[in-house]
Design an enzyme around this catalytic site. Sequence first.
Site, PDB file in Angstrom:
ATOM      1  N   ASP A   1     -18.185  52.493  16.279  1.00 19.99           N
ATOM      2  CA  ASP A   1     -18.172  52.583  17.747  1.00 19.99           C
ATOM      3  C   ASP A   1     -19.575  52.491  18.342  1.00 19.99           C
ATOM      4  O   ASP A   1     -19.712  52.337  19.557  1.00 19.99           O
ATOM      5  CB  ASP A   1     -17.539  53.910  18.196  1.00 19.99           C
TER       6      ASP A   1
ATOM      7  N   ASP B   1     -11.506  54.826  21.710  1.00 22.97           N
ATOM      8  CA  ASP B   1     -11.272  54.547  20.300  1.00 22.97           C
ATOM      9  C   ASP B   1     -10.016  55.307  19.874  1.00 22.97           C
ATOM     10  O   ASP B   1      -9.552  56.207  20.581  1.00 22.97           O
ATOM     11  CB  ASP B   1     -12.495  55.010  19.495  1.00 22.97           C
TER      12      ASP B   1
END
Length: 681
Positions: free
Chosen positions: A535, A337
């Site tokens: 996420d 990420d």
Amino acid sequence: MTLTQAPQQAVPAPARRPRLPGWGAVPEVRWAAAALAFFLAGGLVQLLDGPQPLAWALYLCCYATGGWEPAWAGITALRERTLDVDLLMVLAVIGALALGQVFDGALLIVIFATSGALETVATRRTADAVRGLTDLAPEQATVLAGGQERVVPAADLTVGDVVVVRPGERVPADGTVLDGGSDVDQASITGEPLPVDKAPGDEVWAGTSNGTGVLTVRVDRPAAEAVIARIATLVEEASATKARTQLFIEKVEQRYSMGVVVSTLAVFGVPQLFGESLQEALLRAMTFMIVASPCAVVLSTMPPLLSAIANASRHGVLIRSAVVLEQLGATTVVALDKTGTLTDGTPAVVAVRPLPGTTGDELLALAAAAEGPSEHPIGRAVVTAARVAELSPAPATGFRAAVGSGVAATVGGRAVTVAAPTSGQLAVAELVAEEQSAGRTAVVVTVDGSPAGVLALADRLRPEAAGAVAALRRQTGTEPVLLTGDNAGAARALAAQAGLGDVRAGLLPEDKAAAVGELQRAGHRVTLVGDGVNDAPALATADVGVAMGGIGSALAVQSADAIVVRDDLSALPTVLALARRARRLVVQNLVVAGTVIVVLVAWDLIGTLPLALGVAGHEGSTVLVALNGLRLLRSSAWRAAAREAEGGPPAQRPVRTSPAATPSSTSPAAGTATSQGAHSR
């Protein structure tokens, strides 16, 4: 009373780290030591031609002290209608005793008890380390309330309490320093060898040791949620799990042990059909039962994996299970990420671009004055930039904040606004376009209705990010993948700084999970690193999900298989290297155990293998694999893994771009992403 007026107290001696229970505290070790003592005494009597009854008595004491536990385990297994290696060893010892091979039987007992003790030590060391961690947190804390100090149990502290930590004391809870300065030994949490200077605004963790200064700390987490408590809980959970390799071995063990019993009967009966004596056949069969037993094979797997889990936890990386560690070692591609993972998660002013007639310092000072009362991340970033530049903003009045737009205030009699750019601001349109094309957030500072300049903000790349990306590339042999919900321009700019070539931008949470699934369908074992709520689906989809535990959301931490407690991205390639070392040790152990069994069985069937030599060879391999697994408990194992991650031998396969991806590629959803240039607040 104030902190400076607190009465002088004797400075306590710095708290030492608790000593973990020694080997002598483990019952299995004591029984093995007693068996060894009786065995050596019996051998000495025999060597000096002493009374045979005395030698036999000592050997029988050896049998009793070293053999009662496996005998009980074997009986328990029989009650459950199963067969294990303990019962095989007991039968072999009884057979040796029946043949008059009392010395060989005692030798088998000693080595078997020793290997069992080592197995127990290997599995208990992690639990001991956990108990040592929980013991680091002090039992009491000094709370400061209403100008008065009172001592309370540390477990009773609540979020918002203010505590005083004096020199030599341990920090009682996770929190933020409000006042004071000191050096804090954080080795118990982060593994850092040197104390770290702490000042107001810095985070401190429960169980760390204060140095020479006095700290006033605001409690941010209750005791049950402190980093040290999470480490203890997760390591205990990991220790209770079994790796897939271990589960497979345990499934095979029952059938294998039954096969050993049947084969032993055949080794005993068949040679007698060809004229071998009863005693010789029985001795050969007993030797076969010993050397064919899977003791070393059973012990090959868990000690290395549990040792690696314990070592990683001491260095701030929590791994939930042995299965996760195995999967980390098998990782072929790492997906990352952006915000909060590759970056520190907070915006910072990276460029000050004034229009003619205004200096950069003047522009920043006016903006900081207007943003002073603001709680927005952009406002805090502007104020921080002015403080770093050692500017002194003038007082502001009439502060107003417009949600989604910006702030306005009167500074030194002038009307100042700091807001998102609008289409009518032609004077700064080119500056705004340049900053937005570079993936930065642009805000326009207006003075008395006229644009005075542009401030550019961006989420800063973590200092260790570029090195971590390069190390991950070396570890896996594939290009790491950037998965982000940010716009393509910001993603490409950040990827260029971090050295990433595979960029997928504009991803919604379900798009991230789909991208992970795409990599898995291409044959990859995917480890995903993230920190936010968005996420969580991808973390759950990946083969291994790793959460940045310090700033990560609770959902991301709960969805992850491993947690980087102190948000140090450089720890991830080290953990991958450590996991690979653990897998290599498991393979080494299985090869050693299997080879020894094959060689000794062949020797016994083809030639004449002395019982004592068979015992020494087989049980010696069991001791060897146990000690080999314990190697990963040492701090040097972490340092070796770190060296390997930083610049050790690269992976055998060449670096390749992940399938179904092209450098700087973007998702179809990129067009729907919120532009950083139009950052709302």
